[in-house]
Scaffold this motif. Structure first.
Motif, short mmCIF file in Angstrom:
data_model
loop_
_atom_site.label_atom_id
_atom_site.label_comp_id
_atom_site.label_asym_id
_atom_site.label_seq_id
_atom_site.Cartn_x
_atom_site.Cartn_y
_atom_site.Cartn_z
N VAL A 4 0.76 -1.34 0.12
CA VAL A 4 -0.05 0.02 -0.07
C VAL A 4 0.95 1.11 0.18
O VAL A 4 1.89 1.34 0.73
CB VAL A 4 -1.01 -0.05 1.21
N THR A 5 0.76 2.41 -0.92
CA THR A 5 1.47 3.31 -0.92
C THR A 5 0.31 4.75 -0.70
O THR A 5 -0.73 4.76 -1.03
CB THR A 5 2.02 3.70 -2.59
N VAL A 6 0.88 5.45 0.20
CA VAL A 6 0.23 6.79 0.56
C VAL A 6 1.02 7.84 0.39
O VAL A 6 2.27 7.87 0.80
CB VAL A 6 -0.42 6.79 1.76
N ALA A 7 0.68 8.67 -0.60
CA ALA A 7 1.62 9.94 -0.80
C ALA A 7 0.91 11.31 -0.75
O ALA A 7 -0.24 11.42 -1.08
CB ALA A 7 2.27 9.74 -2.44
N VAL A 8 1.74 12.60 -0.76
CA VAL A 8 1.22 13.83 -0.65
C VAL A 8 2.09 14.42 -1.97
O VAL A 8 3.21 14.48 -1.76
CB VAL A 8 1.15 14.34 0.54
N ASP A 9 1.41 14.72 -2.81
CA ASP A 9 2.21 15.41 -3.99
C ASP A 9 1.76 16.88 -4.04
O ASP A 9 0.52 17.13 -4.28
CB ASP A 9 2.03 14.48 -5.42
N ALA A 10 2.65 17.91 -3.99
CA ALA A 10 2.43 19.12 -4.37
C ALA A 10 3.27 19.84 -5.60
O ALA A 10 3.54 20.86 -5.65
CB ALA A 10 2.86 19.88 -3.03
N GLY A 11 3.14 18.89 -6.52
CA GLY A 11 3.60 19.22 -7.74
C GLY A 11 5.29 19.04 -8.06
O GLY A 11 5.92 17.77 -8.32
N LYS A 12 6.14 20.09 -7.44
CA LYS A 12 7.41 19.96 -7.47
C LYS A 12 7.87 19.29 -6.14
O LYS A 12 9.11 18.65 -6.35
CB LYS A 12 8.06 21.26 -7.59
N VAL A 13 7.29 19.22 -5.29
CA VAL A 13 7.57 18.51 -4.05
C VAL A 13 6.81 17.43 -3.63
O VAL A 13 5.57 17.59 -3.48
CB VAL A 13 7.65 19.59 -2.68
N VAL A 15 6.00 13.85 -0.61
CA VAL A 15 6.40 12.88 0.58
C VAL A 15 5.55 11.73 0.58
O VAL A 15 4.39 11.96 -0.07
CB VAL A 15 6.41 13.75 1.96
N GLY A 16 6.00 10.63 1.00
CA GLY A 16 5.09 9.57 0.92
C GLY A 16 5.51 8.30 1.74
O GLY A 16 6.60 8.40 2.50
N THR A 17 4.56 7.34 1.90
CA THR A 17 5.18 6.06 2.40
C THR A 17 4.56 5.01 1.69
O THR A 17 3.77 4.87 1.18
CB THR A 17 4.66 5.98 3.96
N TRP A 18 5.43 3.86 1.73
CA TRP A 18 5.05 2.40 1.18
C TRP A 18 5.24 1.42 2.12
O TRP A 18 6.29 1.45 2.73
CB TRP A 18 6.05 2.30 0.14
N VAL A 19 4.21 0.61 2.10
CA VAL A 19 4.33 -0.48 3.38
C VAL A 19 3.66 -1.72 2.96
O VAL A 19 2.81 -1.76 2.21
CB VAL A 19 3.13 0.14 4.45
N SER A 20 4.49 -2.73 3.49
CA SER A 20 4.26 -4.17 3.14
C SER A 20 4.61 -5.21 4.01
O SER A 20 5.56 -4.76 4.65
CB SER A 20 4.91 -4.63 1.60
N GLN A 35 21.05 -17.37 16.76
CA GLN A 35 20.40 -16.17 16.90
C GLN A 35 18.91 -16.51 17.09
O GLN A 35 18.48 -17.27 16.56
CB GLN A 35 20.58 -15.26 15.58
N PRO A 36 18.26 -15.77 17.99
CA PRO A 36 16.68 -15.98 18.02
C PRO A 36 15.76 -15.58 16.59
O PRO A 36 16.41 -14.99 15.72
CB PRO A 36 16.27 -14.95 19.06
N PRO A 37 14.89 -16.18 16.76
CA PRO A 37 14.08 -15.83 15.19
C PRO A 37 14.04 -14.47 15.02
O PRO A 37 13.89 -13.71 15.96
CB PRO A 37 12.49 -16.71 15.64
N ASN A 38 13.56 -14.43 13.67
CA ASN A 38 13.68 -13.05 13.08
C ASN A 38 11.95 -12.63 13.28
O ASN A 38 11.36 -13.06 12.43
CB ASN A 38 14.20 -12.57 11.79
N HIS A 39 11.55 -11.60 14.19
CA HIS A 39 10.17 -11.40 13.99
C HIS A 39 9.97 -9.89 13.28
O HIS A 39 9.03 -9.31 13.73
CB HIS A 39 9.70 -11.21 15.48
N THR A 40 10.79 -9.57 12.47
CA THR A 40 10.51 -8.37 11.60
C THR A 40 9.15 -8.39 11.05
O THR A 40 8.71 -9.31 10.50
CB THR A 40 11.58 -8.22 10.50
N LEU A 41 8.22 -7.15 11.25
CA LEU A 41 6.96 -7.28 10.88
C LEU A 41 6.43 -6.83 9.36
O LEU A 41 5.77 -7.35 8.81
CB LEU A 41 6.12 -6.37 12.00
N ALA A 42 7.32 -5.78 9.10
CA ALA A 42 6.81 -5.15 7.70
C ALA A 42 8.08 -4.20 7.28
O ALA A 42 9.03 -4.01 7.86
CB ALA A 42 5.59 -4.12 7.88
N GLU A 43 7.98 -3.93 6.01
CA GLU A 43 8.91 -2.85 5.44
C GLU A 43 8.10 -1.44 5.48
O GLU A 43 7.11 -1.79 4.78
CB GLU A 43 9.41 -3.34 4.21
#
Length: 202
Positions: A4-13, A15-20, A35-43
């Protein structure tokens, strides 16, 4: 998974975020080194940039932060990447080039540079098809591999002015497949895949 991508676009500038969702330890087991199990949740990708224009050339200069919630202590999964994109629109066609650079890639695997050439064609209904071929240059001493070639091709369809869907095929060369494996049950693999992305803009 559907990113899922959420972005704010003001033309020349912009910002946003991408989550999976990610799963770096599908078996939920300790590693061979104990090493213990890797519980990384998301990017979670946080990005921003500017889009200046120089004559017929459209530029996109930005920075991307890759964040991995619940990563194991000391795993160094988070990293930052700088990007510079350039393209020229010629009728319905848009050829472009891109370069991405990270001084220290994920898991502290050293510097990384990605170079790409791409091409897009826009239809009258604003849907588009696009393809790209790139090469990833890696720090072999830390990453274990000097680099590999990858490509993608797909279609983007604008459902509304603020919502679009992208369906894309991703592939890599035999060097990546031999090093990372094609076994999709492994968290880091180079198997070819089809990815669907939903993008919302405001």
């Amino acid at each position: 998974d559907m990113p899922v991508t959420v972005a704010v676009d003001a033309g020349k500038v912009y910002v946003g975020t991408w989550v999976s969702h990610v799963d770096f330890d599908p078996n939920n087991e300790a590693t061979e080194g104990g090493q213990p199990p890797n519980h990384t949740l998301a990017e979670v990708d946080l990005y921003g940039g500017v889009r200046p224009t120089v004559g017929p050339i459209n530029l996109d200069l930005g920075v991307i932060g890759y964040i991995y919630p619940k990563q194991p202590s000391g795993s160094h999964e988070n990293y930052v990447e700088l990007k510079a994109l350039a393209s020229v629109t010629a009728g319905a066609w848009t050829p472009g080039v891109a370069v991405y650079y990270s001084p220290d890639n994920s898991f502290a695997t050293g510097h990384e540079t990605y170079l790409e050439g791409n091409l897009a064609y826009a239809f009258k209904n604003k849907a588009s098809v696009s393809a790209a071929v790139g090469h990833e240059f890696l720090d072999q001493a830390k990453a274990g591999i000097s680099g590999y070639t990858l490509w993608n091709v797909g279609v983007t369809y604008p459902v509304t002015d603020h919502l679009s869907v992208d369906l894309r095929y991703y592939g890599t060369d035999s060097t990546a497949k031999a090093f990372y494996t094609e076994d999709k049950s492994q968290p880091f693999n180079a198997a070819d895949r089809v990815v669907g992305t939903l993008k919302v803009t405001f």
